[in-house]
Motif scaffolding. Structure first.
Motif, short mmCIF file in Angstrom:
data_model
loop_
_atom_site.label_atom_id
_atom_site.label_comp_id
_atom_site.label_asym_id
_atom_site.label_seq_id
_atom_site.Cartn_x
_atom_site.Cartn_y
_atom_site.Cartn_z
N UNK A 98 -15.69 -14.97 -6.75
CA UNK A 98 -16.74 -14.27 -7.49
C UNK A 98 -16.69 -12.77 -7.21
N UNK A 99 -16.53 -12.40 -5.94
CA UNK A 99 -16.42 -10.99 -5.59
C UNK A 99 -15.20 -10.35 -6.23
N UNK A 100 -14.07 -11.03 -6.21
CA UNK A 100 -12.84 -10.48 -6.79
C UNK A 100 -12.99 -10.28 -8.30
N UNK A 101 -13.58 -11.26 -8.98
CA UNK A 101 -13.79 -11.14 -10.42
C UNK A 101 -14.79 -10.03 -10.74
N UNK A 102 -15.82 -9.90 -9.92
CA UNK A 102 -16.82 -8.86 -10.15
C UNK A 102 -16.21 -7.47 -9.98
N UNK A 120 -29.84 -18.45 8.00
CA UNK A 120 -28.42 -18.70 8.24
C UNK A 120 -27.57 -17.76 7.38
N UNK A 121 -26.45 -17.41 7.92
CA UNK A 121 -25.51 -16.64 7.12
C UNK A 121 -24.56 -17.63 6.45
N UNK A 122 -24.45 -17.54 5.14
CA UNK A 122 -23.61 -18.50 4.41
C UNK A 122 -22.14 -18.20 4.67
N UNK A 123 -21.37 -19.24 4.73
CA UNK A 123 -19.94 -19.11 4.97
C UNK A 123 -19.27 -18.57 3.72
N UNK A 124 -18.20 -17.80 3.91
CA UNK A 124 -17.46 -17.25 2.78
C UNK A 124 -16.59 -18.32 2.16
N UNK A 125 -17.11 -18.97 1.14
CA UNK A 125 -16.35 -20.02 0.48
C UNK A 125 -15.35 -19.41 -0.49
N UNK A 126 -14.45 -20.25 -0.96
CA UNK A 126 -13.44 -19.79 -1.91
C UNK A 126 -14.10 -19.32 -3.21
N UNK A 127 -15.14 -20.03 -3.66
CA UNK A 127 -15.82 -19.61 -4.88
C UNK A 127 -16.55 -18.28 -4.69
#
Length: 129
Positions: A53-57, A42-49
């Protein structure tokens, strides 16, 4: 400027640690629990967390690169050990008026006892008397 970027970098690092620890495990790590049901299929849904995480990284990597560039531009070609011991040579004026170049004579080691006697080809192995 460098201190502001460093503070932002540290806050991003702490926030990234917190956000990663808040996320739900998707299982499979060393056979320990967590999510089930075909995590690979399954492809995981893009959650807010996940998006946070991507923005902080991305911010963490950007501040890392910025701090590296600032540190490289502030480097004056002097050894770190010279800076710690306070033996950094001062910049000298040459005939061209360039004060950024170092005096290379002060960077050379003192002549050894073998050089003073004219015995510069002597081996560096201590003699057994």
């Amino acid at each position: 400027m460098q201190n502001v970027i460093l503070i932002v970098h540290l806050l991003l690092a702490l926030s990234l640690i917190g956000v990663v620890l808040l996320q739900r495990s998707e299982g499979g790590g060393l056979g320990m629990g967590g999510g089930g049901g075909g995590a690979m299929s399954q492809r995981s849904a893009g959650t807010a967390l996940g998006k946070l995480t991507w923005a902080l990284a991305i911010g963490f990597i950007a501040t890392s690169l910025t701090l590296t560039i600032i540190a490289a531009s502030d480097a004056s070609g002097v050894s770190v050990m010279d800076r710690l011991t306070g033996n950094a040579p001062a910049a000298t004026e040459d005939s061209g008026g360039n004060a950024d170049e170092l005096d290379t004579d002060s960077l050379l080691p003192p002549p050894s006892a073998g050089d003073a006697e004219g015995d510069s080809d002597a081996p560096l192995v201590p003699r057994a008397d």
